[in-house]
Design an enzyme around this catalytic site. Structure first.
Site, PDB file in Angstrom:
ATOM      1  N   GLU A 200      27.608  18.889  14.705  1.00 58.51           N
ATOM      2  CA  GLU A 200      27.148  18.163  13.525  1.00 58.51           C
ATOM      3  C   GLU A 200      28.370  17.575  12.844  1.00 58.51           C
ATOM      4  O   GLU A 200      29.311  18.317  12.506  1.00 58.51           O
ATOM      5  CB  GLU A 200      26.446  19.124  12.564  1.00 58.51           C
ATOM      6  CG  GLU A 200      26.041  18.444  11.281  1.00 58.51           C
ATOM      7  CD  GLU A 200      25.745  19.420  10.140  1.00 58.51           C
ATOM      8  OE1 GLU A 200      25.981  20.639  10.313  1.00 58.51           O
ATOM      9  OE2 GLU A 200      25.288  18.949   9.094  1.00 58.51           O
ATOM     10  N   CYS A 204      33.289  11.935   7.772  1.00 59.75           N
ATOM     11  CA  CYS A 204      34.152  11.098   8.611  1.00 59.75           C
ATOM     12  C   CYS A 204      34.719  10.021   7.689  1.00 59.75           C
ATOM     13  O   CYS A 204      33.964   9.364   6.973  1.00 59.75           O
ATOM     14  CB  CYS A 204      33.286  10.476   9.706  1.00 59.75           C
ATOM     15  SG  CYS A 204      34.026   9.046  10.498  1.00 59.75           S
ATOM     16  N   GLN A 211      41.611   1.187   6.450  1.00 56.97           N
ATOM     17  CA  GLN A 211      40.282   0.887   7.023  1.00 56.97           C
ATOM     18  C   GLN A 211      40.248  -0.492   7.667  1.00 56.97           C
ATOM     19  O   GLN A 211      41.066  -1.341   7.369  1.00 56.97           O
ATOM     20  CB  GLN A 211      39.211   0.980   5.933  1.00 56.97           C
ATOM     21  CG  GLN A 211      38.878   2.424   5.572  1.00 56.97           C
ATOM     22  CD  GLN A 211      37.923   2.551   4.407  1.00 56.97           C
ATOM     23  OE1 GLN A 211      37.275   1.573   4.011  1.00 56.97           O
ATOM     24  NE2 GLN A 211      37.843   3.736   3.828  1.00 56.97           N
ATOM     25  N   TYR A 215      41.057   1.935  13.377  1.00 55.96           N
ATOM     26  CA  TYR A 215      41.391   3.363  13.428  1.00 55.96           C
ATOM     27  C   TYR A 215      40.124   4.230  13.486  1.00 55.96           C
ATOM     28  O   TYR A 215      40.124   5.290  14.100  1.00 55.96           O
ATOM     29  CB  TYR A 215      42.238   3.764  12.223  1.00 55.96           C
ATOM     30  CG  TYR A 215      43.625   3.151  12.217  1.00 55.96           C
ATOM     31  CD1 TYR A 215      44.169   2.579  13.363  1.00 55.96           C
ATOM     32  CD2 TYR A 215      44.399   3.156  11.070  1.00 55.96           C
ATOM     33  CE1 TYR A 215      45.433   2.021  13.356  1.00 55.96           C
ATOM     34  CE2 TYR A 215      45.675   2.602  11.048  1.00 55.96           C
ATOM     35  CZ  TYR A 215      46.183   2.035  12.195  1.00 55.96           C
ATOM     36  OH  TYR A 215      47.439   1.492  12.186  1.00 55.96           O
ATOM     37  N   GLY A 216      39.061   3.780  12.799  1.00 57.10           N
ATOM     38  CA  GLY A 216      37.805   4.549  12.800  1.00 57.10           C
ATOM     39  C   GLY A 216      37.262   4.672  14.214  1.00 57.10           C
ATOM     40  O   GLY A 216      36.749   5.717  14.617  1.00 57.10           O
ATOM     41  N   ALA A 243      27.444   3.197   6.175  1.00 56.80           N
ATOM     42  CA  ALA A 243      28.271   3.335   7.384  1.00 56.80           C
ATOM     43  C   ALA A 243      27.439   3.329   8.676  1.00 56.80           C
ATOM     44  O   ALA A 243      27.979   3.548   9.755  1.00 56.80           O
ATOM     45  CB  ALA A 243      29.088   4.609   7.291  1.00 56.80           C
TER      46      ALA A 243
HETATM   47  N1  ACO Z   1      29.861  -1.120   7.681  1.00 55.79           N
HETATM   48  C1  ACO Z   1      29.683  -1.903   8.765  1.00 55.79           C
HETATM   49  N2  ACO Z   1      30.526  -1.966   9.810  1.00 55.79           N
HETATM   50  C2  ACO Z   1      31.616  -1.200   9.746  1.00 55.79           C
HETATM   51  C3  ACO Z   1      31.888  -0.352   8.651  1.00 55.79           C
HETATM   52  C4  ACO Z   1      30.962  -0.326   7.589  1.00 55.79           C
HETATM   53  N3  ACO Z   1      31.132   0.439   6.515  1.00 55.79           N
HETATM   54  N4  ACO Z   1      33.054   0.264   8.883  1.00 55.79           N
HETATM   55  C5  ACO Z   1      33.502  -0.170  10.093  1.00 55.79           C
HETATM   56  N5  ACO Z   1      32.624  -1.040  10.603  1.00 55.79           N
HETATM   57  C6  ACO Z   1      32.710  -1.695  11.899  1.00 55.79           C
HETATM   58  C7  ACO Z   1      33.923  -2.595  12.025  1.00 55.79           C
HETATM   59  O1  ACO Z   1      33.641  -3.903  11.607  1.00 55.79           O
HETATM   60  C8  ACO Z   1      34.215  -2.514  13.511  1.00 55.79           C
HETATM   61  O2  ACO Z   1      33.368  -3.375  14.237  1.00 55.79           O
HETATM   62  P1  ACO Z   1      33.978  -4.412  15.345  1.00 55.79           P
HETATM   63  O3  ACO Z   1      34.767  -3.571  16.306  1.00 55.79           O
HETATM   64  O4  ACO Z   1      32.784  -5.050  15.927  1.00 55.79           O
HETATM   65  O5  ACO Z   1      34.847  -5.322  14.563  1.00 55.79           O
HETATM   66  C9  ACO Z   1      33.794  -1.083  13.884  1.00 55.79           C
HETATM   67  O6  ACO Z   1      32.869  -0.682  12.862  1.00 55.79           O
HETATM   68  C10 ACO Z   1      34.963  -0.143  13.934  1.00 55.79           C
HETATM   69  O7  ACO Z   1      35.734  -0.372  12.784  1.00 55.79           O
HETATM   70  P2  ACO Z   1      37.085   0.344  12.450  1.00 55.79           P
HETATM   71  O8  ACO Z   1      38.036  -0.633  11.875  1.00 55.79           O
HETATM   72  O9  ACO Z   1      37.536   1.130  13.608  1.00 55.79           O
HETATM   73  O10 ACO Z   1      36.579   1.339  11.299  1.00 55.79           O
HETATM   74  P3  ACO Z   1      37.392   1.938  10.066  1.00 55.79           P
HETATM   75  O11 ACO Z   1      38.785   2.250  10.454  1.00 55.79           O
HETATM   76  O12 ACO Z   1      37.204   1.087   8.875  1.00 55.79           O
HETATM   77  O13 ACO Z   1      36.611   3.311   9.843  1.00 55.79           O
HETATM   78  C11 ACO Z   1      34.890   4.279   8.473  1.00 55.79           C
HETATM   79  C12 ACO Z   1      35.230   3.310   9.603  1.00 55.79           C
HETATM   80  C13 ACO Z   1      35.256   5.692   8.916  1.00 55.79           C
HETATM   81  C14 ACO Z   1      33.411   4.231   8.172  1.00 55.79           C
HETATM   82  C15 ACO Z   1      35.763   3.875   7.252  1.00 55.79           C
HETATM   83  O14 ACO Z   1      35.481   2.550   6.916  1.00 55.79           O
HETATM   84  C16 ACO Z   1      35.548   4.748   6.040  1.00 55.79           C
HETATM   85  O15 ACO Z   1      36.232   5.730   5.896  1.00 55.79           O
HETATM   86  N6  ACO Z   1      34.631   4.358   5.139  1.00 55.79           N
HETATM   87  C17 ACO Z   1      34.383   5.087   3.919  1.00 55.79           C
HETATM   88  C18 ACO Z   1      33.811   6.457   4.181  1.00 55.79           C
HETATM   89  C19 ACO Z   1      32.508   6.395   4.961  1.00 55.79           C
HETATM   90  O16 ACO Z   1      31.623   5.616   4.679  1.00 55.79           O
HETATM   91  N7  ACO Z   1      32.391   7.309   5.948  1.00 55.79           N
HETATM   92  C20 ACO Z   1      31.196   7.524   6.728  1.00 55.79           C
HETATM   93  C21 ACO Z   1      30.235   8.294   5.911  1.00 55.79           C
HETATM   94  S1  ACO Z   1      28.990   9.022   6.860  1.00 55.79           S
HETATM   95  C22 ACO Z   1      29.626  10.487   7.353  1.00 55.79           C
HETATM   96  O17 ACO Z   1      30.695  10.860   7.027  1.00 55.79           O
HETATM   97  C23 ACO Z   1      28.778  11.334   8.291  1.00 55.79           C
END
Ligand code: ACO
Length: 420
Positions: A200, A204, A211, A215-216, A243
């Site tokens: 689970e 994240c 961001q 890196y995500g 997300a």
């Molecule tokens: N909404 C839509 N698309 C997204 C989002 C978002 N919030 N974040 C990333 N993406 C997409 C990117 O556009 C990318 O797509 P592409 O490869 O087609 O261009 C893909 O997802 C991967 O993006 P990364 O740049 O690797 O993602 P990032 O480093 O920004 O990490 C994360 C993503 C972890 C969600 C980050 O933005 C973050 O920390 N956000 C705030 C916290 C959050 O919302 N966490 C998730 C909550 S749910 C949970 O924890 C279970």
């Protein structure tokens, strides 16, 4: 106590000496200690101090064994909120940031690398420091989630955390390394449900400055690779509605294939979140996905080459010459083409060139083809049709020549149709 230090003091028993530290010395000593011990451990110490005014803490002891109390109660999970107020925590966090935030310059970007590690609260100072950094990232990036709840899970020993660090590249010579230090820039806290072979994902996040840089994606792929090795082949999470797209791009789906009875009650339910599932494939190398996709593309391309020739790039000019040459030969070899093989001579027909102003024959066409004078297929067709037209103009309908022209024309059209 050395003579010099205690020279002006009244003599006291050794026990009393230990406890009577001047206020000033206490402060200085506490400050030094505070700089080297994480905040929550500091509060643990403060709590002990407050618990019994008679039991003064021996400063040297604390410095030697900051985790003394923790060792006695190994099952206790220490969290910042167990041991200090939020106000103090924020204040100290601010101070820490001001003092310790490494100076990061844009040009350092390619001089730093990402590293990953899975950590659980094992009580070690370094682990606790990193978990605290991760907890702070979660608190900042998931503002709707209560801070104490985040802290509880991050420091819970049933949870693990995949930490993403940024640090100076280890392959650079010392003098080229940036002054930054190894720090947590994101992570995933998760709990394996061993009985059902799934994990689970609780939290994240990637720190806001880092961001949308990919890196995500790297973080999640590292978690997949780690869980593959542990044979936890399914991920479940309540994804924050903001997300959901991120999780979808990383292979999660809103369709849950797992039977509800296997996960309901095992995972926590959140509002304004969507439950999502991701299945791992045992043969996918999640750490080298781009390389794998490239190999797959090559394999598909090779297979296509076996069944189809569309991959070949022909030289259009060379191909046209070759095809027209072949048609010309077929016409020359036809049993009805004998009247058209060479130009009509005056011996054969003395008035021929009075009647036919644009003569044409297969030999002339061959010379023109060799001299590259047919720029288009239509020019070639026009010449061939001219041969038959001239023949029918000059000869009677009942003549053998007229018949040959009709037969050759039929064959020629057949060849051309096959070509198209
Ligand atoms: N909404 C839509 N698309 C997204 C989002 C978002 N919030 N974040 C990333 N993406 C997409 C990117 O556009 C990318 O797509 P592409 O490869 O087609 O261009 C893909 O997802 C991967 O993006 P990364 O740049 O690797 O993602 P990032 O480093 O920004 O990490 C994360 C993503 C972890 C969600 C980050 O933005 C973050 O920390 N956000 C705030 C916290 C959050 O919302 N966490 C998730 C909550 S749910 C949970 O924890 C279970």
């Amino acid at each position: 106590m050395s003579k010099k230090r205690g020279g002006n003091r009244k003599r006291t028993s050794p026990d009393t000496q230990d406890t009577i530290l001047s206020d000033q010395k206490k402060k200085r000593s506490r400050k030094q200690r505070d700089q080297s011990i994480p905040n929550f451990v500091k509060m643990e110490i403060l709590d002990n101090r407050e618990a019994s005014s008679t039991q003064q803490i021996k400063e040297e002891e604390i410095e030697k064994e900051p985790f003394k109390n923790q060792k006695q109660d190994t099952d206790k999970i220490y969290t910042p909120l167990d041991i200090k107020t939020e106000e103090t925590e924020e204040k100290e966090q601010k101070e820490e940031e001001e003092e310790e935030e490494p100076v990061k310059r844009p040009e350092d970007d390619d001089k730093e690398e990402l590293t990953f590690e899975v950590l659980t609260n094992d009580g070690k100072l370094q682990t606790l420091e990193y978990l605290l950094q991760l907890k702070n990232i979660f608190s900042g990036e998931l503002p709707r989630m209560p801070k104490n709840y985040i802290a509880r899970l991050v420091f819970d020993r049933h949870h693990q955390a995949l930490m993403m660090f940024k640090q100076p590249r280890r392959d650079l010579p010392e003098h080229e390394r940036p002054k930054t230090k190894k720090r947590v820039i994101g992570g995933i806290t998760f709990r394996p449900v061993n009985a059902e072979r799934f994990i689970e994902i609780a939290f994240c996040a990637v720190t806001s400055l880092e961001q949308r840089r990919g890196y995500g994606r790297v973080l999640m792929n590292n978690l997949k690779s780690y869980c593959q090795q542990c044979r936890w082949m399914r991920f479940l999470t309540y994804a924050d509605n903001f997300a959901v797209t991120y999780f979808e791009k990383l292979g999660f789906s809103k369709t849950i294939t797992m039977d509800e009875s296997r996960y309901l009650g095992y995972i926590k339910d959140y509002t304004e979140a969507t439950v999502m599932e991701c299945m791992l494939h045992p043969r996918i190398d999640y750490l080298h996905i781009p390389v794998m996709i490239e190999k797959q593309r090559e394999a598909v391309f090779d297979r296509m080459k076996e069944v189809d020739s569309s991959h070949s790039i022909f030289d259009a000019h060379e191909t046209r010459q070759r095809i027209l040459g072949k048609i010309l030969n077929q016409m020359k070899n036809s049993e009805d083409s004998w009247p058209f093989l060479k130009p009509v001579t005056l011996e054969e027909a003395p008035d021929y060139y009075d009647v036919i102003k644009n003569p044409m024959d297969l030999q002339t066409m061959e010379e023109k083809l060799k001299a590259d004078r047919y720029q288009t297929i239509d020019q070639f067709v026009d010449d061939m049709m001219l041969i038959f037209k001239n023949c029918r103009s000059f000869n009677r309908k009942s003549s053998v020549y007229y018949h040959c022209a009709n037969e050759c024309e039929k064959q020629f059209k057949l060849f051309m149709n096959r070509l198209r």
